[in-house]
Design an enzyme around this catalytic site. Structure first.
Site, short mmCIF file in Angstrom:
data_model
loop_
_atom_site.label_atom_id
_atom_site.label_comp_id
_atom_site.label_asym_id
_atom_site.label_seq_id
_atom_site.Cartn_x
_atom_site.Cartn_y
_atom_site.Cartn_z
N ASP A 95 -12.15 9.77 -6.51
CA ASP A 95 -11.62 8.77 -7.45
C ASP A 95 -12.05 9.19 -8.85
O ASP A 95 -13.18 8.95 -9.26
CB ASP A 95 -12.16 7.38 -7.09
CG ASP A 95 -11.42 6.27 -7.83
OD1 ASP A 95 -10.55 6.58 -8.66
OD2 ASP A 95 -11.71 5.09 -7.55
N GLU B 47 -1.82 9.53 -10.93
CA GLU B 47 -1.35 8.32 -11.61
C GLU B 47 -1.31 8.50 -13.12
O GLU B 47 -2.27 9.00 -13.71
CB GLU B 47 -2.28 7.14 -11.28
CG GLU B 47 -2.59 7.00 -9.79
CD GLU B 47 -3.75 6.05 -9.54
OE1 GLU B 47 -3.93 5.10 -10.32
OE2 GLU B 47 -4.49 6.27 -8.56
N ARG C 293 0.84 -1.20 0.00
CA ARG C 293 0.00 0.00 0.00
C ARG C 293 0.88 1.24 0.00
O ARG C 293 1.56 1.54 0.97
CB ARG C 293 -0.91 0.01 1.23
CG ARG C 293 -1.72 1.30 1.40
CD ARG C 293 -2.74 1.50 0.32
NE ARG C 293 -3.75 0.45 0.32
CZ ARG C 293 -4.67 0.27 -0.65
NH1 ARG C 293 -4.68 1.09 -1.69
NH2 ARG C 293 -5.54 -0.71 -0.57
N HIS D 98 0.79 3.83 -10.46
CA HIS D 98 -0.22 4.25 -9.47
C HIS D 98 0.47 5.01 -8.33
O HIS D 98 0.54 4.54 -7.19
CB HIS D 98 -0.89 2.98 -8.96
CG HIS D 98 -2.13 3.14 -8.16
ND1 HIS D 98 -2.29 4.11 -7.19
CD2 HIS D 98 -3.28 2.42 -8.16
CE1 HIS D 98 -3.48 3.99 -6.64
NE2 HIS D 98 -4.11 2.97 -7.22
N ARG E 182 2.35 -6.46 -9.97
CA ARG E 182 2.77 -5.86 -8.70
C ARG E 182 2.93 -6.88 -7.57
O ARG E 182 3.42 -6.54 -6.49
CB ARG E 182 1.78 -4.77 -8.27
CG ARG E 182 0.38 -5.29 -7.94
CD ARG E 182 -0.52 -4.15 -7.51
NE ARG E 182 -1.85 -4.63 -7.13
CZ ARG E 182 -2.66 -3.97 -6.31
NH1 ARG E 182 -2.25 -2.84 -5.77
NH2 ARG E 182 -3.85 -4.44 -6.04
#
Length: 288
Positions: A204, A263, A74, A161, A96
């Site tokens: 978002d 991002e 995270r 990201h 990832r």
């Protein structure tokens, strides 16, 4: 959080500026150079720290993240590939969560460059049927840059990201995001942004006609971060807000206050990789 990376025992000295350590269960590349310092986990080719010399850290990392094999980290700069979001499992793709290999490095007085590589395997073919070679090229100097370069014959969506360290989410603003945007909090409605983006709760947004450079204006830390985007169709900005931050096991309840995501992404228009022409996506950031 990131200070711990630079006090770990060295398990291997790779070059004058690059060493390998171990953070919990994950191998970690540590870069210490006159221009600054950085850290990358081999899992995910995941940048978890970058701090120019004489400056505060630029990259945010959750104090609650797990450094466990196969578990997403995270914060930092996750590599979301070969899909973005919940288009498949695992969410944001498998790149990832898998171990990469350090395949190239060089350095001089101005910069350190590294390349990490992930290739298709029996493990990746459980998720995705394609043969591929994926490179993550890192450059650390006055700025930090990360470029994804994918070789093969396929179509992908992807993102770098990036989580950035800020003083206070209620004070920060992001400029240069472009128009229009898809509001994922408002059921995917399309809207236009009036002025810079500010944050009040869960945010978002996917900006589908972005500018080439976004600016994170931070009056608390008294700096402006430049975030440049290359090879992208979109720029995403995200902050989980207080309620979601409290519900996430890998983020402190107040973690949302000191981070913002800006991002570089290819979502609304997928990227095509061919044997003759690899797809490329890059983010370049630094203190303006």
């Amino acid at each position: 959080m990131s200070e711990q990376f630079f006090t770990l025992p060295v398990t291997k000295q790779i070059s004058p500026s690059i060493s390998q350590s171990q953070i919990a269960d994950l191998p970690l590349l540590v870069i210490t150079h006159p221009k600054g310092r950085a850290a990358i986990t081999l899992q995910g080719a995941h940048l978890v720290s970058w701090q120019p010399t004489g400056q505060k850290p630029v990259i945010w990392l959750s104090s609650e993240t797990a450094f466990e094999p196969g578990v997403a980290i995270r914060g930092g700069v996750p590599v979301c590939w070969p899909w973005f979001g919940p288009a498949g499992k695992p969410s944001h793709g498998f790149a990832r969560n898998l171990p990469w290999q350090l395949t190239a490095h060089r350095e001089n007085d101005s910069v350190v460059n590294l390349t990490l590589t992930l290739k298709d395997s029996e493990e990746t073919r459980k998720y995705w049927p394609h043969a591929f070679t994926l490179h993550a090229h890192f450059s650390f100097g006055d700025q930090c840059s990360i470029e994804l370069e994918s070789h093969g014959d396929f179509e992908t969506t992807s993102a770098l990201h990036a989580y950035f360290e800020i003083g206070d989410i209620s004070e920060v603003k992001v400029e240069g995001l472009g128009q229009p945007y898809i509001d994922k909090v408002a059921n995917g409605e399309t809207a236009l942004l009036q002025g810079p983006l500010t944050f009040n709760g869960l945010t978002d947004r996917i900006f589908t006609d972005p500018e080439k450079e976004s600016l994170i204006v931070d009056p608390v830390l008294k700096r402006t971060l430049s975030v440049k985007h290359q090879g992208n169709s979109d720029v995403v900005s995200w902050n989980p807000g207080a309620e979601n931050s409290a519900s996430m096991k890998d983020m402190a309840d107040d973690g949302y206050k000191t981070m913002v995501c800006v991002e570089t992404a290819a979502i609304s228009h997928s990227q095509i990789s061919t044997a003759a022409a690899p797809a490329k996506l890059a983010i370049v950031f630094g203190i303006k």
